[in-house]
Scaffold this active site. Structure first.
Site, mmCIF file in Angstrom:
data_model
loop_
_atom_site.group_PDB
_atom_site.id
_atom_site.type_symbol
_atom_site.label_atom_id
_atom_site.label_comp_id
_atom_site.label_asym_id
_atom_site.label_seq_id
_atom_site.Cartn_x
_atom_site.Cartn_y
_atom_site.Cartn_z
ATOM 1 N N SER A 269 53.399 92.606 5.086
ATOM 2 C CA SER A 269 54.414 91.767 5.751
ATOM 3 C C SER A 269 53.847 90.993 6.934
ATOM 4 C CB SER A 269 55.606 92.624 6.202
ATOM 5 O OG SER A 269 56.159 93.296 5.101
ATOM 6 N N GLY B 263 56.625 81.057 13.352
ATOM 7 C CA GLY B 263 57.911 81.049 12.671
ATOM 8 C C GLY B 263 57.706 81.146 11.175
ATOM 9 N N ASN C 244 55.227 84.040 17.999
ATOM 10 C CA ASN C 244 56.459 83.709 18.719
ATOM 11 C C ASN C 244 57.134 84.938 19.322
ATOM 12 O OD1 ASN C 244 56.667 83.974 15.760
ATOM 13 N ND2 ASN C 244 58.881 83.950 16.091
ATOM 14 N N THR D 137 61.331 92.786 2.451
ATOM 15 C CA THR D 137 61.659 91.751 1.477
ATOM 16 C C THR D 137 62.306 92.325 0.230
ATOM 17 O OG1 THR D 137 59.774 90.460 2.278
ATOM 18 C CG2 THR D 137 60.700 89.825 0.159
ATOM 19 N N VAL D 138 61.811 93.467 -0.241
ATOM 20 C CA VAL D 138 62.264 94.024 -1.515
ATOM 21 C C VAL D 138 63.473 94.943 -1.355
ATOM 22 C CG1 VAL D 138 61.607 95.494 -3.469
ATOM 23 C CG2 VAL D 138 60.001 93.784 -2.583
ATOM 24 N N GLN E 239 50.472 93.523 -0.399
ATOM 25 C CA GLN E 239 50.628 94.682 0.484
ATOM 26 C C GLN E 239 49.653 94.615 1.664
ATOM 27 O OE1 GLN E 239 50.780 97.460 -3.058
ATOM 28 N NE2 GLN E 239 52.498 98.215 -1.870
ATOM 29 N N ASN F 2 56.545 96.085 -6.019
ATOM 30 C CA ASN F 2 56.798 96.746 -4.743
ATOM 31 C C ASN F 2 56.571 95.834 -3.548
ATOM 32 O OD1 ASN F 2 54.040 96.611 -5.050
ATOM 33 N ND2 ASN F 2 53.694 98.811 -4.995
#
EC number: 6.3.4.25
Length: 343
Positions: free
Chosen positions: A14, A330, A297, A263-264, A187, A40
Protein backbone atom coordinates in the site's frame (compact mmCIF):
# COMPACT_ATOMS: atom_id res chain seq x y z
CA UNK A 1 18.31 -6.28 -24.06
CA UNK A 2 17.78 -4.41 -20.78
CA UNK A 3 14.27 -3.09 -21.32
CA UNK A 4 12.28 -4.07 -18.21
CA UNK A 5 11.45 -1.53 -15.51
CA UNK A 6 10.17 -3.28 -12.37
CA UNK A 7 8.04 -1.58 -9.70
CA UNK A 8 8.34 -3.16 -6.25
CA UNK A 9 7.17 -2.26 -2.74
CA UNK A 10 9.89 -1.75 -0.12
CA UNK A 11 7.66 -1.95 2.96
CA UNK A 12 4.40 -3.72 3.95
CA UNK A 13 2.40 -2.83 0.84
CA UNK A 14 0.00 0.00 0.00
CA UNK A 15 2.81 2.39 -0.85
CA UNK A 16 1.36 3.54 -4.17
CA UNK A 17 2.63 0.95 -6.64
CA UNK A 18 -0.51 1.38 -8.72
CA UNK A 19 -0.09 5.15 -8.76
CA UNK A 20 3.55 5.15 -9.85
CA UNK A 21 2.92 2.35 -12.37
CA UNK A 22 0.18 4.36 -14.04
CA UNK A 23 2.28 7.52 -13.88
CA UNK A 24 5.32 5.84 -15.45
CA UNK A 25 3.18 4.16 -18.11
CA UNK A 26 1.70 7.47 -19.20
CA UNK A 27 5.08 9.22 -19.10
CA UNK A 28 7.25 6.52 -20.69
CA UNK A 29 4.84 4.86 -23.11
CA UNK A 30 5.70 1.20 -22.52
CA UNK A 31 4.44 -1.12 -25.25
CA UNK A 32 4.18 -4.10 -22.86
CA UNK A 33 2.86 -4.20 -19.29
CA UNK A 34 3.08 -7.34 -17.19
CA UNK A 35 2.38 -8.57 -13.68
CA UNK A 36 1.79 -11.69 -11.59
CA UNK A 37 -0.91 -10.45 -9.24
CA UNK A 38 -3.03 -12.37 -6.78
CA UNK A 39 -6.48 -11.39 -5.48
CA UNK A 40 -5.08 -10.52 -2.04
CA UNK A 41 -3.89 -7.13 -3.33
CA UNK A 42 -5.57 -4.28 -5.16
CA UNK A 43 -3.76 -1.56 -7.08
CA UNK A 44 -5.30 1.86 -7.69
CA UNK A 45 -4.50 4.52 -10.28
CA UNK A 46 -6.25 7.86 -10.86
CA UNK A 47 -5.22 9.79 -13.96
CA UNK A 48 -5.02 13.56 -14.44
CA UNK A 49 -8.68 13.73 -15.49
CA UNK A 50 -9.86 11.84 -12.40
CA UNK A 51 -10.58 8.48 -14.03
CA UNK A 52 -9.96 5.68 -11.53
CA UNK A 53 -8.77 2.10 -12.00
CA UNK A 54 -8.70 -0.42 -9.13
CA UNK A 55 -7.13 -3.61 -10.43
CA UNK A 56 -6.71 -7.02 -8.82
CA UNK A 57 -5.80 -8.73 -12.10
CA UNK A 58 -4.65 -6.38 -14.87
CA UNK A 59 -1.53 -4.20 -14.61
CA UNK A 60 -2.20 -0.51 -13.97
CA UNK A 61 0.17 0.26 -16.82
CA UNK A 62 -2.62 -0.36 -19.35
CA UNK A 63 -2.93 3.44 -19.50
CA UNK A 64 0.26 3.59 -21.61
CA UNK A 65 -0.38 5.49 -24.87
CA UNK A 66 1.77 2.97 -26.79
CA UNK A 67 0.22 -0.19 -25.36
CA UNK A 68 0.52 -3.37 -27.46
CA UNK A 69 0.59 -6.22 -24.93
CA UNK A 70 -0.89 -6.94 -21.51
CA UNK A 71 0.62 -10.05 -19.90
CA UNK A 72 -0.40 -12.06 -16.82
CA UNK A 73 2.50 -14.20 -15.60
CA UNK A 74 2.66 -17.81 -14.47
CA UNK A 75 2.75 -16.66 -10.85
CA UNK A 76 -0.66 -15.00 -11.20
CA UNK A 77 -3.72 -16.16 -9.31
CA UNK A 78 -6.84 -14.64 -10.83
CA UNK A 79 -10.60 -14.77 -10.84
CA UNK A 80 -12.04 -15.08 -14.34
CA UNK A 81 -15.06 -13.02 -13.31
CA UNK A 82 -12.82 -10.24 -12.02
CA UNK A 83 -10.66 -10.35 -15.15
CA UNK A 84 -13.72 -9.95 -17.36
CA UNK A 85 -14.91 -7.00 -15.25
CA UNK A 86 -11.57 -5.23 -15.54
CA UNK A 87 -11.36 -5.80 -19.29
CA UNK A 88 -14.88 -4.41 -19.70
CA UNK A 89 -14.06 -1.34 -17.58
CA UNK A 90 -11.10 -0.52 -19.84
CA UNK A 91 -12.39 -1.71 -23.20
CA UNK A 92 -11.54 1.70 -24.70
CA UNK A 93 -7.86 1.03 -23.87
CA UNK A 94 -7.83 -2.69 -24.63
CA UNK A 95 -8.84 -2.39 -28.27
CA UNK A 96 -8.18 -4.83 -31.12
CA UNK A 97 -4.54 -3.76 -31.47
CA UNK A 98 -3.75 -4.73 -27.86
CA UNK A 99 -3.00 -8.40 -27.15
CA UNK A 100 -3.89 -9.86 -23.75
CA UNK A 101 -1.74 -12.89 -22.95
CA UNK A 102 -2.28 -15.20 -19.99
CA UNK A 103 0.56 -17.60 -19.22
CA UNK A 104 -0.69 -21.20 -19.51
CA UNK A 105 0.52 -21.97 -15.99
CA UNK A 106 -1.26 -19.03 -14.33
CA UNK A 107 -3.58 -20.17 -11.54
CA UNK A 108 -7.34 -19.79 -11.83
CA UNK A 109 -9.14 -18.91 -8.60
CA UNK A 110 -12.24 -20.82 -7.55
CA UNK A 111 -13.73 -17.89 -5.68
CA UNK A 112 -16.05 -19.90 -3.44
CA UNK A 113 -13.89 -22.94 -2.64
CA UNK A 114 -10.53 -21.20 -2.27
CA UNK A 115 -11.91 -18.39 -0.10
CA UNK A 116 -13.68 -20.92 2.11
CA UNK A 117 -10.39 -22.77 2.62
CA UNK A 118 -8.82 -19.61 4.08
CA UNK A 119 -11.51 -18.63 6.59
CA UNK A 120 -9.35 -19.61 9.57
CA UNK A 121 -6.20 -17.73 8.61
CA UNK A 122 -8.15 -14.60 7.73
CA UNK A 123 -8.65 -14.02 11.45
CA UNK A 124 -5.58 -15.73 12.95
CA UNK A 125 -2.86 -13.95 10.93
CA UNK A 126 -4.71 -10.98 9.46
CA UNK A 127 -4.84 -12.47 5.95
CA UNK A 128 -7.14 -10.89 3.38
CA UNK A 129 -8.66 -14.36 2.94
CA UNK A 130 -9.14 -14.02 -0.80
CA UNK A 131 -8.09 -17.60 -1.60
CA UNK A 132 -4.63 -16.96 -3.07
CA UNK A 133 -2.80 -19.39 -0.80
CA UNK A 134 -5.41 -22.12 -1.19
CA UNK A 135 -5.23 -21.82 -4.97
CA UNK A 136 -1.44 -22.00 -4.93
CA UNK A 137 -1.50 -25.07 -2.69
CA UNK A 138 -3.89 -26.79 -5.08
CA UNK A 139 -1.54 -26.05 -7.98
CA UNK A 140 1.45 -27.35 -6.02
CA UNK A 141 -0.33 -30.65 -5.37
CA UNK A 142 0.06 -31.39 -9.11
CA UNK A 143 -2.94 -33.68 -9.34
CA UNK A 144 -2.99 -34.99 -12.95
CA UNK A 145 -6.78 -35.39 -12.78
CA UNK A 146 -7.35 -31.74 -11.82
CA UNK A 147 -8.32 -29.67 -14.86
CA UNK A 148 -9.65 -26.67 -12.94
CA UNK A 149 -6.51 -24.98 -11.60
CA UNK A 150 -4.17 -23.79 -14.37
CA UNK A 151 -5.25 -21.50 -17.20
CA UNK A 152 -4.17 -23.94 -19.93
CA UNK A 153 -6.67 -26.54 -18.72
CA UNK A 154 -9.46 -24.16 -17.77
CA UNK A 155 -9.34 -22.58 -21.23
CA UNK A 156 -10.41 -25.92 -22.71
CA UNK A 157 -13.92 -25.52 -21.29
CA UNK A 158 -14.24 -21.83 -20.33
CA UNK A 159 -14.41 -19.81 -23.52
CA UNK A 160 -14.06 -16.52 -21.69
CA UNK A 161 -10.29 -16.93 -21.39
CA UNK A 162 -9.59 -19.28 -24.30
CA UNK A 163 -8.62 -16.42 -26.62
CA UNK A 164 -6.11 -15.05 -24.10
CA UNK A 165 -4.25 -18.14 -22.88
CA UNK A 166 -1.03 -18.57 -24.86
CA UNK A 167 1.69 -21.21 -25.03
CA UNK A 168 5.04 -20.85 -23.28
CA UNK A 169 6.66 -20.29 -26.68
CA UNK A 170 4.20 -17.51 -27.51
CA UNK A 171 4.89 -15.97 -24.10
CA UNK A 172 8.63 -15.92 -24.67
CA UNK A 173 8.21 -14.51 -28.19
CA UNK A 174 6.00 -11.70 -26.86
CA UNK A 175 8.70 -10.70 -24.37
CA UNK A 176 11.34 -10.82 -27.08
CA UNK A 177 9.23 -8.62 -29.38
CA UNK A 178 8.69 -5.96 -26.70
CA UNK A 179 10.59 -2.68 -26.87
CA UNK A 180 9.88 -1.33 -23.36
CA UNK A 181 8.29 -3.36 -20.58
CA UNK A 182 6.76 -2.19 -17.31
CA UNK A 183 6.63 -5.04 -14.77
CA UNK A 184 4.47 -4.49 -11.69
CA UNK A 185 5.15 -6.29 -8.42
CA UNK A 186 2.57 -6.71 -5.65
CA UNK A 187 2.23 -6.49 -1.86
CA UNK A 188 5.47 -5.58 -0.04
CA UNK A 189 9.01 -6.72 0.70
CA UNK A 190 8.42 -7.06 4.45
CA UNK A 191 5.41 -9.31 3.82
CA UNK A 192 7.66 -11.85 2.10
CA UNK A 193 7.20 -15.48 3.12
CA UNK A 194 10.91 -15.81 3.91
CA UNK A 195 11.42 -12.54 5.77
CA UNK A 196 11.21 -12.22 9.54
CA UNK A 197 7.47 -11.81 10.10
CA UNK A 198 6.42 -15.40 9.29
CA UNK A 199 3.67 -16.56 9.80
CA UNK A 200 2.23 -13.03 9.65
CA UNK A 201 3.14 -12.68 6.01
CA UNK A 202 1.95 -13.46 2.52
CA UNK A 203 2.30 -16.75 0.66
CA UNK A 204 5.35 -15.87 -1.47
CA UNK A 205 8.40 -13.63 -1.46
CA UNK A 206 7.90 -10.06 -2.69
CA UNK A 207 11.35 -9.44 -4.15
CA UNK A 208 12.63 -8.55 -7.64
CA UNK A 209 13.99 -12.06 -8.15
CA UNK A 210 10.67 -13.67 -7.29
CA UNK A 211 8.56 -11.35 -9.41
CA UNK A 212 10.80 -11.71 -12.45
CA UNK A 213 10.52 -15.49 -12.10
CA UNK A 214 6.74 -15.30 -11.68
CA UNK A 215 6.54 -13.26 -14.89
CA UNK A 216 8.96 -15.43 -16.87
CA UNK A 217 11.36 -12.52 -17.41
CA UNK A 218 15.06 -13.45 -17.82
CA UNK A 219 17.34 -11.58 -15.41
CA UNK A 220 19.45 -9.91 -18.15
CA UNK A 221 16.31 -8.09 -19.37
CA UNK A 222 16.05 -6.07 -16.14
CA UNK A 223 16.82 -2.40 -16.76
CA UNK A 224 15.98 -0.87 -13.39
CA UNK A 225 13.99 -1.37 -10.21
CA UNK A 226 11.70 1.38 -8.95
CA UNK A 227 11.10 0.87 -5.23
CA UNK A 228 8.06 2.39 -3.56
CA UNK A 229 7.81 3.52 0.05
CA UNK A 230 5.62 5.70 2.20
CA UNK A 231 6.46 8.09 5.03
CA UNK A 232 4.33 6.09 7.47
CA UNK A 233 4.32 2.35 6.60
CA UNK A 234 1.07 0.46 7.12
CA UNK A 235 -0.10 -3.08 7.75
CA UNK A 236 -3.59 -4.48 7.30
CA UNK A 237 -5.90 -4.30 10.30
CA UNK A 238 -6.36 -6.93 12.98
CA UNK A 239 -3.78 -9.58 13.87
CA UNK A 240 -1.42 -8.80 11.01
CA UNK A 241 1.86 -9.15 12.87
CA UNK A 242 4.64 -7.06 14.32
CA UNK A 243 6.91 -4.26 13.21
CA UNK A 244 10.60 -3.33 13.24
CA UNK A 245 12.32 -2.46 16.54
CA UNK A 246 12.99 1.15 15.54
CA UNK A 247 9.36 1.99 14.76
CA UNK A 248 6.21 2.40 16.81
CA UNK A 249 2.57 1.86 16.02
CA UNK A 250 0.68 5.12 15.68
CA UNK A 251 -2.96 6.12 15.30
CA UNK A 252 -4.54 7.97 12.40
CA UNK A 253 -5.67 10.56 14.93
CA UNK A 254 -2.04 11.20 15.88
CA UNK A 255 -1.26 11.86 12.23
CA UNK A 256 -4.29 14.10 11.83
CA UNK A 257 -5.50 11.94 8.95
CA UNK A 258 -8.72 10.16 8.09
CA UNK A 259 -8.16 6.41 8.69
CA UNK A 260 -7.12 4.57 5.53
CA UNK A 261 -8.97 1.42 4.51
CA UNK A 262 -7.40 -1.57 2.77
CA UNK A 263 -8.17 -1.77 -0.94
CA UNK A 264 -9.50 -5.33 -0.89
CA UNK A 265 -11.07 -5.96 2.54
CA UNK A 266 -11.94 -2.35 3.52
CA UNK A 267 -10.45 -2.79 7.00
CA UNK A 268 -8.80 0.14 8.80
CA UNK A 269 -5.07 -0.05 8.23
CA UNK A 270 -2.56 -0.09 11.06
CA UNK A 271 -0.02 2.71 10.70
CA UNK A 272 3.58 3.04 11.94
CA UNK A 273 6.48 5.44 12.12
CA UNK A 274 9.17 5.19 9.44
CA UNK A 275 11.75 2.42 9.96
CA UNK A 276 15.37 2.89 8.94
CA UNK A 277 16.00 -0.81 9.67
CA UNK A 278 13.21 -1.85 7.32
CA UNK A 279 14.65 0.33 4.59
CA UNK A 280 18.15 -1.13 5.04
CA UNK A 281 16.81 -4.66 4.70
CA UNK A 282 14.76 -3.75 1.62
CA UNK A 283 17.70 -1.99 0.00
CA UNK A 284 19.95 -5.01 0.46
CA UNK A 285 17.52 -7.52 -1.02
CA UNK A 286 15.73 -5.40 -3.63
CA UNK A 287 18.57 -3.09 -4.76
CA UNK A 288 16.31 -0.43 -6.30
CA UNK A 289 17.73 2.15 -8.67
CA UNK A 290 15.03 4.75 -8.00
CA UNK A 291 12.56 5.29 -5.17
CA UNK A 292 9.06 6.74 -5.13
CA UNK A 293 8.32 8.17 -1.66
CA UNK A 294 4.57 8.50 -1.26
CA UNK A 295 2.20 10.17 1.22
CA UNK A 296 4.56 13.10 1.70
CA UNK A 297 1.41 15.18 2.23
CA UNK A 298 1.12 13.58 5.68
CA UNK A 299 4.23 15.48 6.80
CA UNK A 300 5.74 18.95 6.67
CA UNK A 301 8.44 19.56 4.02
CA UNK A 302 11.08 19.18 6.73
CA UNK A 303 9.53 15.86 7.76
CA UNK A 304 9.49 14.20 4.34
CA UNK A 305 12.87 15.64 3.44
CA UNK A 306 14.30 13.90 6.51
CA UNK A 307 12.82 10.59 5.31
CA UNK A 308 14.29 11.15 1.84
CA UNK A 309 17.67 11.49 3.55
CA UNK A 310 17.13 8.35 5.64
CA UNK A 311 16.22 6.32 2.56
CA UNK A 312 19.36 7.31 0.71
CA UNK A 313 21.59 6.72 3.75
CA UNK A 314 19.99 3.28 4.16
CA UNK A 315 20.72 2.54 0.51
CA UNK A 316 24.36 3.57 0.77
CA UNK A 317 24.82 1.41 3.87
CA UNK A 318 23.75 -1.63 1.82
CA UNK A 319 25.85 -1.02 -1.31
CA UNK A 320 22.84 0.32 -3.19
CA UNK A 321 22.89 3.46 -5.35
CA UNK A 322 19.17 4.20 -5.05
CA UNK A 323 18.01 7.79 -5.17
CA UNK A 324 14.60 9.14 -4.28
CA UNK A 325 13.42 10.39 -7.67
CA UNK A 326 9.63 10.68 -7.28
CA UNK A 327 7.50 12.13 -4.48
CA UNK A 328 3.78 11.58 -3.94
CA UNK A 329 1.52 14.24 -2.39
CA UNK A 330 -1.89 12.71 -3.14
CA UNK A 331 -3.71 9.93 -4.99
CA UNK A 332 -3.59 11.11 -8.61
CA UNK A 333 -1.18 11.50 -11.53
CA UNK A 334 -1.10 15.23 -10.82
CA UNK A 335 0.12 14.59 -7.26
CA UNK A 336 3.36 12.87 -8.33
CA UNK A 337 6.33 15.22 -8.47
CA UNK A 338 9.93 14.83 -9.52
CA UNK A 339 12.15 15.41 -6.51
CA UNK A 340 14.28 17.87 -8.47
CA UNK A 341 11.23 20.08 -8.93
CA UNK A 342 10.33 20.38 -5.24
CA UNK A 343 13.66 20.21 -3.38
Amino acid sequence: MKNVDLVIDLQFGSTGKGLIAGYLAEKNGYDTVINANMPNAGHTYINAEGRKWMHKVLPNGIVSPNLKRVMLGAGSVFSINRLMEEIEMSKDLLHDKVAILIHPMATVLDEEAHKKAEVGIATSIGSTGQGSMAAMVEKLQRDPTNNTIVARDVAQYDGRIAQYVCTVEEWDMALMASERILAEGAQGFSLSLNQEFYPYCTSRDCTPARFLADMGIPLPMLNKVIGTARCHPIRVGGTSGGHYPDQEELTWEQLGQVPELTTVTKKVRRVFSFSFIQMQKAMWTCQPDEVFLNFCNYLSPMGWQDIVHQIEVAAQSRYCDAEVKYLGFGPTFNDVELREDVM
